[in-house]
Design an enzyme around this catalytic site. Structure first.
Site, short mmCIF file in Angstrom:
data_model
loop_
_atom_site.label_atom_id
_atom_site.label_comp_id
_atom_site.label_asym_id
_atom_site.label_seq_id
_atom_site.Cartn_x
_atom_site.Cartn_y
_atom_site.Cartn_z
CG LEU A 1 -1.98 -1.12 1.25
CD1 LEU A 1 -2.69 -1.13 2.60
CD2 LEU A 1 -2.98 -0.96 0.13
N GLY B 1 7.92 3.82 3.25
CA GLY B 1 8.58 4.97 3.86
C GLY B 1 9.97 4.58 4.30
CG ASP C 1 1.78 13.85 13.21
OD1 ASP C 1 1.71 15.05 12.85
OD2 ASP C 1 2.33 12.96 12.53
#
Length: 342
Positions: A18, A21, A136
């Site tokens: 998907l 990083g 975040d």
């Protein structure tokens, strides 16, 4: 780093990647035990690169195991391989994230924004109620399930709060994403993470309703200057209600003591009047949560495009995790990245 054979021994069959990083990737897999597709975040701990990263990974694993709320991405399992790789098994949110939705459609309707923002309020109220701060909150970390219900994700910077004499211990670890960061964080001040979460929610609400950021500069000094002025401009063409604008103004208050709380948000006129949909919208009912979902026409459109943007939110959130959580000197070094930079 990823070991498909090892995953299969745990009951998960790899179906596709998907997103990727610096610290790992997010994949789609079929769970034999759950009999459905799931998302698995795979993190290589040997690539963490810092003591901070190790500490936050430990915090994340502890926190996500305890979370259970309809508007928080559910974690089904966490396991590790002997190759120092962590596998976090989560529910799959096939409709991507709010950031991608805004990028594709522009500003969201006021009714839909109201529904999503109420769900965000409920998620954050739950977290704060168990003394967890997210730290975040941003559109990229708000995933959408099959019925377009909001799911808060990515607890890589989350923190379990502690108290002394009934008062929350302030945090001095500065982390997050530049345009969503509260002024007290950008100014390197010790801060209450719950109150700073509220600021980030205000940026999210503005993004939903306006399709753009309220403070767009990437210069930290200029950004703080705009924040503390407390002069929030709205596009002249916007038809957003006065009640919604007033709520944004109360959320994005630079004075910490005067910033509205999550419970007060839920009591605000804009949220109390409920989801005020456009009169021509045909809303489908979400059987799982008893909440309203997107118009059937929109759901059909999203089903046609979901393959191309499936689980973008989890991909984006993993990419954002390449940022190191900042020390007090880190802000001066501009390591909080803007949404355009990452």
């Amino acid at each position: 780093m990823m070991d498909k054979t090892f995953m299969e021994t745990k009951g998960y069959t790899f179906k596709g990647t998907l997103g990727e990083g610096t610290f790992g990737k997010v994949v789609k897999a079929e769970s034999i035990h759950l009999k459905k597709l799931v998302a698995i975040k795979i993190i290589g701990t040997t690539k963490s690169g810092s003591v901070n990263r190790e500490r936050f990974l430990t915090q994340e694993k502890e926190i996500i195991r305890s979370l259970k709320h309809p508007n928080v991405v559910r974690t089904y399992d966490v396991f590790e391989s002997r190759l120092e790789t962590v596998y976090v098994v989560m529910e799959l949110c096939p409709q991507g994230d709010v950031s991608k939705l805004i990028a594709a459609r522009g500003a969201l309707s006021e009714g839909f924004s109201c529904r999503l923002f109420k769900q965000l309020c409920l998620a954050v109220q739950y977290l704060h109620g168990i003394n967890v701060a997210h730290r975040d909150i941003k559109c990229e970390n708000l995933l959408l399930d099959t019925h377009h219900n909001l799911k808060l994700c990515d607890f890589g910077f989350s923190e379990r709060l502690t108290y002394i004499d009934g008062k929350v211990v302030l945090s001095d670890t500065h982390c997050g994403t530049l345009h969503y960061a509260a002024p007290e964080i950008l100014k390197n001040l010790p801060y209450n993470p719950k109150v700073s979460d509220v600021w980030s929610m205000g940026i999210v609400l503005y993004m939903m309703l306006m399709g753009s950021l309220p403070f767009a500069t990437t210069n930290i000094s200029k950004l703080v200057h705009l924040q503390v002025r407390h002069s929030i401009s709205f596009p002249s063409a916007s038809s957003v209600s006065t009640e919604a604008r007033e709520l944004i103004h109360r959320i994005l208050h630079p004075v910490v003591e005067r910033r509205i709380t999550v419970s007060r948000m839920l009591e605000s006129p804009w949220l109390l009047q409920g989801t005020v949909e456009d009169s021509n919208d045909d809303w489908a009912t979400s059987a799982s949560l008893g909440q309203r979902a997107l118009p059937k026409k929109m759901l059909k459109e999203d089903e046609e495009t979901s393959k191309s943007r499936s689980h973008d939110g989890q991909r984006q959130s993993l990419e954002q995790r390449t940022r190191e959580c900042l020390t007090s000197q880190g802000v001066k070094n501009s390591k909080i990245k803007s949404t355009k930079e990452v």
